[in-house]
Design a protein around this motif. Structure first.
Motif, PDB file in Angstrom:
ATOM      1  N   SER A  10       0.838  -1.193   0.000  1.00 19.17           N
ATOM      2  CA  SER A  10       0.000   0.000   0.000  1.00 19.17           C
ATOM      3  C   SER A  10       0.870   1.239   0.000  1.00 19.17           C
ATOM      4  O   SER A  10       1.787   1.361   0.810  1.00 19.17           O
ATOM      5  CB  SER A  10      -0.907   0.020   1.231  1.00 19.17           C
ATOM      6  OG  SER A  10      -1.604   1.251   1.294  1.00 19.17           O
ATOM      7  N   SER A  11       0.568   2.159  -0.897  1.00 13.18           N
ATOM      8  CA  SER A  11       1.289   3.431  -0.911  1.00 13.18           C
ATOM      9  C   SER A  11       0.804   4.346   0.213  1.00 13.18           C
ATOM     10  O   SER A  11       1.413   5.374   0.485  1.00 13.18           O
ATOM     11  CB  SER A  11       1.112   4.113  -2.267  1.00 13.18           C
ATOM     12  OG  SER A  11      -0.263   4.385  -2.483  1.00 13.18           O
ATOM     13  N   ARG A  12      -0.269   3.959   0.884  1.00 13.60           N
ATOM     14  CA  ARG A  12      -0.817   4.774   1.961  1.00 13.60           C
ATOM     15  C   ARG A  12      -0.289   4.366   3.331  1.00 13.60           C
ATOM     16  O   ARG A  12      -0.614   4.989   4.325  1.00 13.60           O
ATOM     17  CB  ARG A  12      -2.338   4.701   1.945  1.00 13.60           C
ATOM     18  CG  ARG A  12      -2.892   5.262   0.641  1.00 13.60           C
ATOM     19  CD  ARG A  12      -4.380   5.288   0.570  1.00 13.60           C
ATOM     20  NE  ARG A  12      -5.057   4.410   1.511  1.00 13.60           N
ATOM     21  CZ  ARG A  12      -6.345   4.204   1.553  1.00 13.60           C
ATOM     22  NH1 ARG A  12      -7.121   4.811   0.705  1.00 13.60           N
ATOM     23  NH2 ARG A  12      -6.880   3.391   2.428  1.00 13.60           N
ATOM     24  N   LEU A  13       0.526   3.302   3.393  1.00 17.85           N
ATOM     25  CA  LEU A  13       1.123   2.855   4.643  1.00 17.85           C
ATOM     26  C   LEU A  13       2.628   3.045   4.576  1.00 17.85           C
ATOM     27  O   LEU A  13       3.211   3.092   3.495  1.00 17.85           O
ATOM     28  CB  LEU A  13       0.788   1.383   4.897  1.00 17.85           C
ATOM     29  CG  LEU A  13      -0.692   1.073   5.099  1.00 17.85           C
ATOM     30  CD1 LEU A  13      -0.927  -0.423   5.131  1.00 17.85           C
ATOM     31  CD2 LEU A  13      -1.211   1.724   6.374  1.00 17.85           C
TER      32      LEU A  13
END
Length: 134
Positions: A10-13
């Motif tokens: 995930s690019s959001r983590l």
């Protein structure tokens, strides 16, 4: 790695974690394999490398690979691992983890690393359990 296993990032983590955050298994997988915790025992049942977290982790990974192979799987088929280290010292956990991480190489399946009070065998410091799909 079989087509059954897909590692999810995930690019959001945070990218600090040295593993994928999740894995997915295709319904096309023939089998799920649940490997018992691999222990740092030699063929005679003796604990290898007493007092050496990295040394025990190497034996554990050898034993895990053997168990998976007997079940028809490889490390690249692993969906998730749990790494148990008998220590409250973060450096000891990292010492064992680095061996496990390096053995998996680019197949950075999700993993949980835990410090625990004790493990089952005399002088045992490290144990790794795994779930695989083939």
């Amino acid at each position: 790695m079989t087509d059954a296993v897909r590692l999810v990032r995930s690019s959001r983590l945070s990218s600090v974690a040295e593993y994928a955050y999740a894995s997915a298994v295709s319904l096309r997988a023939d089998r799920l394999i649940f490997a018992a915790g691999a222990c740092p025992l030699d063929a005679e049942g003796n604990t290898v490398a007493p007092g050496d977290f990295a040394g025990q982790a190497r034996q554990v990974m050898d034993n895990l690979e053997t168990a998976l192979a007997e079940a028809g799987a490889e490390l690249t088929d692993v969906l998730k691992t749990t790494v148990y280290v008998a220590s409250a010292n973060q450096a000891d956990l990292v010492s064992a983890w680095e061996v496990v991480r390096d053995r998996f190489g680019k197949h950075d399946a999700p993993s949980t690393l835990l410090g625990v009070a004790a493990l089952g065998y005399d002088d045992q410091l490290v144990e790794v359990e795994a779930v695989a799909a083939v």
